[in-house]
Design a protein around this motif. Structure first.
Motif, PDB file in Angstrom:
ATOM      1  N   ALA A  86     -19.083   7.767  -1.659  1.00  0.00           N
ATOM      2  CA  ALA A  86     -20.444   7.931  -2.166  1.00  0.00           C
ATOM      3  C   ALA A  86     -21.091   9.182  -1.591  1.00  0.00           C
ATOM      4  O   ALA A  86     -21.836   9.899  -2.276  1.00  0.00           O
ATOM      5  CB  ALA A  86     -21.280   6.695  -1.822  1.00  0.00           C
ATOM      6  N   GLU A  87     -20.798   9.482  -0.316  1.00  0.00           N
ATOM      7  CA  GLU A  87     -21.382  10.657   0.328  1.00  0.00           C
ATOM      8  C   GLU A  87     -20.859  11.936  -0.312  1.00  0.00           C
ATOM      9  O   GLU A  87     -21.623  12.863  -0.603  1.00  0.00           O
ATOM     10  CB  GLU A  87     -21.049  10.647   1.819  1.00  0.00           C
ATOM     11  CG  GLU A  87     -21.686  11.800   2.603  1.00  0.00           C
ATOM     12  CD  GLU A  87     -21.322  11.783   4.073  1.00  0.00           C
ATOM     13  OE1 GLU A  87     -21.929  12.551   4.841  1.00  0.00           O
ATOM     14  OE2 GLU A  87     -20.422  10.996   4.459  1.00  0.00           O
ATOM     15  N   LEU A  88     -19.537  11.978  -0.554  1.00  0.00           N
ATOM     16  CA  LEU A  88     -18.943  13.163  -1.185  1.00  0.00           C
ATOM     17  C   LEU A  88     -19.421  13.311  -2.620  1.00  0.00           C
ATOM     18  O   LEU A  88     -19.734  14.419  -3.075  1.00  0.00           O
ATOM     19  CB  LEU A  88     -17.422  13.061  -1.134  1.00  0.00           C
ATOM     20  CG  LEU A  88     -16.619  14.226  -1.714  1.00  0.00           C
ATOM     21  CD1 LEU A  88     -17.001  15.541  -1.046  1.00  0.00           C
ATOM     22  CD2 LEU A  88     -15.128  13.973  -1.580  1.00  0.00           C
ATOM     23  N   SER A 106     -16.516  23.649  -2.500  1.00  0.00           N
ATOM     24  CA  SER A 106     -15.374  23.369  -1.646  1.00  0.00           C
ATOM     25  C   SER A 106     -15.514  24.042  -0.286  1.00  0.00           C
ATOM     26  O   SER A 106     -15.277  23.429   0.764  1.00  0.00           O
ATOM     27  CB  SER A 106     -14.087  23.832  -2.333  1.00  0.00           C
ATOM     28  OG  SER A 106     -12.969  23.722  -1.475  1.00  0.00           O
ATOM     29  N   ASN A 107     -15.914  25.291  -0.280  1.00  0.00           N
ATOM     30  CA  ASN A 107     -16.005  26.015   0.986  1.00  0.00           C
ATOM     31  C   ASN A 107     -17.232  25.617   1.796  1.00  0.00           C
ATOM     32  O   ASN A 107     -17.194  25.631   3.027  1.00  0.00           O
ATOM     33  CB  ASN A 107     -15.988  27.525   0.717  1.00  0.00           C
ATOM     34  CG  ASN A 107     -14.588  28.023   0.449  1.00  0.00           C
ATOM     35  OD1 ASN A 107     -13.861  28.368   1.355  1.00  0.00           O
ATOM     36  ND2 ASN A 107     -14.199  28.040  -0.821  1.00  0.00           N
ATOM     37  N   ARG A 108     -18.315  25.234   1.146  1.00  0.00           N
ATOM     38  CA  ARG A 108     -19.474  24.763   1.904  1.00  0.00           C
ATOM     39  C   ARG A 108     -19.185  23.403   2.560  1.00  0.00           C
ATOM     40  O   ARG A 108     -19.694  23.111   3.644  1.00  0.00           O
ATOM     41  CB  ARG A 108     -20.696  24.696   1.008  1.00  0.00           C
ATOM     42  CG  ARG A 108     -22.006  24.325   1.728  1.00  0.00           C
ATOM     43  CD  ARG A 108     -22.218  25.166   2.995  1.00  0.00           C
ATOM     44  NE  ARG A 108     -22.396  26.575   2.745  1.00  0.00           N
ATOM     45  CZ  ARG A 108     -23.581  27.177   2.725  1.00  0.00           C
ATOM     46  NH1 ARG A 108     -24.685  26.485   2.921  1.00  0.00           N
ATOM     47  NH2 ARG A 108     -23.644  28.480   2.514  1.00  0.00           N
ATOM     48  N   LEU A 109     -18.358  22.588   1.921  1.00  0.00           N
ATOM     49  CA  LEU A 109     -17.957  21.318   2.537  1.00  0.00           C
ATOM     50  C   LEU A 109     -17.223  21.559   3.852  1.00  0.00           C
ATOM     51  O   LEU A 109     -17.436  20.841   4.836  1.00  0.00           O
ATOM     52  CB  LEU A 109     -17.063  20.531   1.575  1.00  0.00           C
ATOM     53  CG  LEU A 109     -17.770  19.792   0.434  1.00  0.00           C
ATOM     54  CD1 LEU A 109     -16.755  19.320  -0.606  1.00  0.00           C
ATOM     55  CD2 LEU A 109     -18.557  18.599   0.967  1.00  0.00           C
ATOM     56  N   PRO A 114     -17.019  19.905   9.246  1.00  0.00           N
ATOM     57  CA  PRO A 114     -15.765  20.276   9.922  1.00  0.00           C
ATOM     58  C   PRO A 114     -15.101  19.058  10.562  1.00  0.00           C
ATOM     59  O   PRO A 114     -15.762  18.198  11.133  1.00  0.00           O
ATOM     60  CB  PRO A 114     -16.236  21.275  10.989  1.00  0.00           C
ATOM     61  CG  PRO A 114     -17.663  20.927  11.247  1.00  0.00           C
ATOM     62  CD  PRO A 114     -18.213  20.451   9.932  1.00  0.00           C
ATOM     63  N   GLY A 115     -13.796  18.993  10.421  1.00  0.00           N
ATOM     64  CA  GLY A 115     -13.053  17.908  11.034  1.00  0.00           C
ATOM     65  C   GLY A 115     -13.081  16.600  10.277  1.00  0.00           C
ATOM     66  O   GLY A 115     -12.476  15.614  10.715  1.00  0.00           O
ATOM     67  N   ARG A 116     -13.772  16.551   9.145  1.00  0.00           N
ATOM     68  CA  ARG A 116     -13.835  15.321   8.355  1.00  0.00           C
ATOM     69  C   ARG A 116     -13.002  15.501   7.081  1.00  0.00           C
ATOM     70  O   ARG A 116     -13.478  16.016   6.067  1.00  0.00           O
ATOM     71  CB  ARG A 116     -15.271  14.972   8.009  1.00  0.00           C
ATOM     72  CG  ARG A 116     -16.126  14.577   9.209  1.00  0.00           C
ATOM     73  CD  ARG A 116     -17.513  14.145   8.772  1.00  0.00           C
ATOM     74  NE  ARG A 116     -17.449  13.029   7.814  1.00  0.00           N
ATOM     75  CZ  ARG A 116     -18.530  12.541   7.180  1.00  0.00           C
ATOM     76  NH1 ARG A 116     -19.722  13.086   7.412  1.00  0.00           N
ATOM     77  NH2 ARG A 116     -18.398  11.539   6.334  1.00  0.00           N
ATOM     78  N   ALA A 117     -11.751  15.069   7.149  1.00  0.00           N
ATOM     79  CA  ALA A 117     -10.834  15.271   6.023  1.00  0.00           C
ATOM     80  C   ALA A 117     -11.319  14.571   4.763  1.00  0.00           C
ATOM     81  O   ALA A 117     -11.078  15.041   3.649  1.00  0.00           O
ATOM     82  CB  ALA A 117      -9.439  14.762   6.401  1.00  0.00           C
ATOM     83  N   MET A 119     -14.165  14.486   3.619  1.00  0.00           N
ATOM     84  CA  MET A 119     -15.212  15.270   2.964  1.00  0.00           C
ATOM     85  C   MET A 119     -14.720  16.659   2.557  1.00  0.00           C
ATOM     86  O   MET A 119     -15.513  17.552   2.291  1.00  0.00           O
ATOM     87  CB  MET A 119     -16.423  15.400   3.893  1.00  0.00           C
ATOM     88  CG  MET A 119     -17.196  14.118   4.089  1.00  0.00           C
ATOM     89  SD  MET A 119     -17.995  13.535   2.581  1.00  0.00           S
ATOM     90  CE  MET A 119     -19.275  14.780   2.373  1.00  0.00           C
ATOM     91  N   GLN A 120     -13.394  16.835   2.499  1.00  0.00           N
ATOM     92  CA  GLN A 120     -12.815  18.114   2.118  1.00  0.00           C
ATOM     93  C   GLN A 120     -12.108  17.981   0.776  1.00  0.00           C
ATOM     94  O   GLN A 120     -11.283  17.086   0.590  1.00  0.00           O
ATOM     95  CB  GLN A 120     -11.809  18.591   3.176  1.00  0.00           C
ATOM     96  CG  GLN A 120     -12.321  18.545   4.593  1.00  0.00           C
ATOM     97  CD  GLN A 120     -13.468  19.497   4.841  1.00  0.00           C
ATOM     98  OE1 GLN A 120     -13.439  20.635   4.377  1.00  0.00           O
ATOM     99  NE2 GLN A 120     -14.472  19.048   5.578  1.00  0.00           N
ATOM    100  N   VAL A 121     -12.437  18.850  -0.167  1.00  0.00           N
ATOM    101  CA  VAL A 121     -11.738  18.886  -1.451  1.00  0.00           C
ATOM    102  C   VAL A 121     -11.504  20.329  -1.844  1.00  0.00           C
ATOM    103  O   VAL A 121     -12.273  21.216  -1.484  1.00  0.00           O
ATOM    104  CB  VAL A 121     -12.526  18.173  -2.579  1.00  0.00           C
ATOM    105  CG1 VAL A 121     -12.649  16.692  -2.301  1.00  0.00           C
ATOM    106  CG2 VAL A 121     -13.902  18.796  -2.764  1.00  0.00           C
ATOM    107  N   VAL A 122     -10.425  20.551  -2.569  1.00  0.00           N
ATOM    108  CA  VAL A 122     -10.158  21.884  -3.107  1.00  0.00           C
ATOM    109  C   VAL A 122     -10.937  22.047  -4.415  1.00  0.00           C
ATOM    110  O   VAL A 122     -11.349  21.051  -5.026  1.00  0.00           O
ATOM    111  CB  VAL A 122      -8.650  22.100  -3.340  1.00  0.00           C
ATOM    112  CG1 VAL A 122      -7.890  22.021  -2.027  1.00  0.00           C
ATOM    113  CG2 VAL A 122      -8.107  21.082  -4.331  1.00  0.00           C
ATOM    114  N   PRO A 123     -11.167  23.268  -4.876  1.00  0.00           N
ATOM    115  CA  PRO A 123     -11.934  23.469  -6.120  1.00  0.00           C
ATOM    116  C   PRO A 123     -11.367  22.719  -7.315  1.00  0.00           C
ATOM    117  O   PRO A 123     -12.111  22.196  -8.140  1.00  0.00           O
ATOM    118  CB  PRO A 123     -11.876  24.987  -6.326  1.00  0.00           C
ATOM    119  CG  PRO A 123     -11.696  25.550  -4.958  1.00  0.00           C
ATOM    120  CD  PRO A 123     -10.854  24.554  -4.223  1.00  0.00           C
TER     121      PRO A 123
END
Length: 341
Positions: A86-88, A106-109, A114-117, A119-123
């Motif tokens: 929900a956060e992402l 993607s890059n602002r995430l 940082p360190g939260r996989a 909350m990381q996505v590719v474009p």
């Protein structure tokens, strides 16, 4: 007798016959690239298949076990990464509605989480969420969120145009190396975006180093004299060290360029005919601006405040070319006049 190439049942998935072939060729000590050529597949596909389905105690690749595992994976409906959080989802939706691109998101995430996989996505993940079933979870239309305005994915096309030439021009080839290198701020690229029936226009100015954008209100008059006056007003408000040059195409709207230079002391350089790439930053920015000012609309309806709001929103977007900083962040470090040593 030559081996008959197994039938490829899908452009995406390896078939059971292909997996058996992989096992046979591995037993014959063939390399991954040789196996890939035999199957007509990418070496990375074969390498990933072997790595995923090798039995660890024995070190043997087991094709039928691999096939059963693949069938189980395909039969399980999977929730996309964005929809699963929900956060992402809220972060991506919010910034798509602010017209950020998937790469910017993607890059602002990475910067903000940082360190939260999780909350990381590719474009590409954002694009798939927009254009696929995940669009229902995002509740965002790609036609509104993306600069192309398309509801389906297609290759992007470029449109070139030709404009008339006039005398007394200093050509782009005569610019100093300082301008070309983009290391020294204060050099600008300019153009017009044209409205419905070529009856209205907005002037656009982009600083080459920071990509900072200024929009020039023309009040429905795209003539050379009005453009000269409005450009002079807009650029005279800048600090002197940020007013070094202006590059434009050969449109007749710049017929008064010499008067502009006399008023502002800013030299004007002209691109070669049909060479929009010589003002690459400005062309790219004009494409972004079409999200706000679509083609075929009357641009004369927009007020000075409207243009200021759009410019501010654009200048606060992070850019890959700026190391994912925004133009306004870059300009903030340059706005004070340089100190003399």
């Amino acid at each position: 007798m030559s081996r008959q190439r197994p039938r490829v049942t899908s452009v995406r998935f390896l078939s059971e016959e292909e997996r058996i072939t992989i096992a046979d060729l591995l037993h014959a000590r063939r390399s991954v690239r040789t196996i890939a050529r035999e199957l007509g597949r990418s070496p990375s596909t074969v390498s990933r298949e072997i790595r995923r389905n090798t039995h660890q105690p024995s070190g043997n690749y087991r094709p039928r076990t691999a096939q059963r595992s693949a069938e189980r994976r395909r039969s399980r409906p999977r929730t996309g990464k964005i929809a699963a959080s929900a956060e992402l989802t809220a972060f991506v939706r919010t910034h798509l509605l602010e017209r950020w691109s998937p790469r910017q998101i993607s890059n602002r995430l990475r910067t903000e989480f940082p360190g939260r996989a999780e909350m990381q996505v590719v474009p590409e993940t954002v694009y798939q969420a927009l254009y696929g079933r995940g669009s229902l979870d995002l509740a965002v239309s790609p036609a509104l969120a993306l600069r192309t305005g398309r509801t389906g994915r297609r290759p992007r096309r470029r449109k070139e145009h030709r404009t008339k030439r006039f005398p007394d021009m200093v050509m782009i080839r005569d610019r100093s190396a300082e301008v070309t290198g983009r290391l020294v701020p204060g050099h600008w690229e300019g153009d017009l975006i044209i409205g419905k029936g070529s009856c209205s226009a907005i002037g656009t100015l982009v600083e080459r180093t920071t990509r900072f954008t200024i929009l020039v209100h023309l009040a429905g008059n795209r003539g050379a004299e009005n453009l000269r006056d409005r450009l002079a007003e807009s650029m005279s408000a800048l600090p002197a060290h940020l007013r070094k040059s202006l590059t434009w195409d050969q449109g007749t709207e710049m017929a008064c360029h010499q008067d502009f230079t006399r008023r502002t002391l800013i030299p004007v350089y002209f691109c070669d005919p049909a060479s929009p790439w010589q003002r690459g930053s400005n062309e790219n920015t004009n494409g972004l601006l079409r999200q706000y000012f679509p083609k075929g609309t009357d641009l004369g309806t927009h007020t000075i405040k409207d243009l200021a709001r759009v410019a501010d929103e654009l200048n606060r977007r992070p850019r890959e070319i700026l190391g994912w900083e925004s133009p306004v962040e870059q300009l903030a470090r340059l706005i004070s006049p340089p100190t003399e040593s």
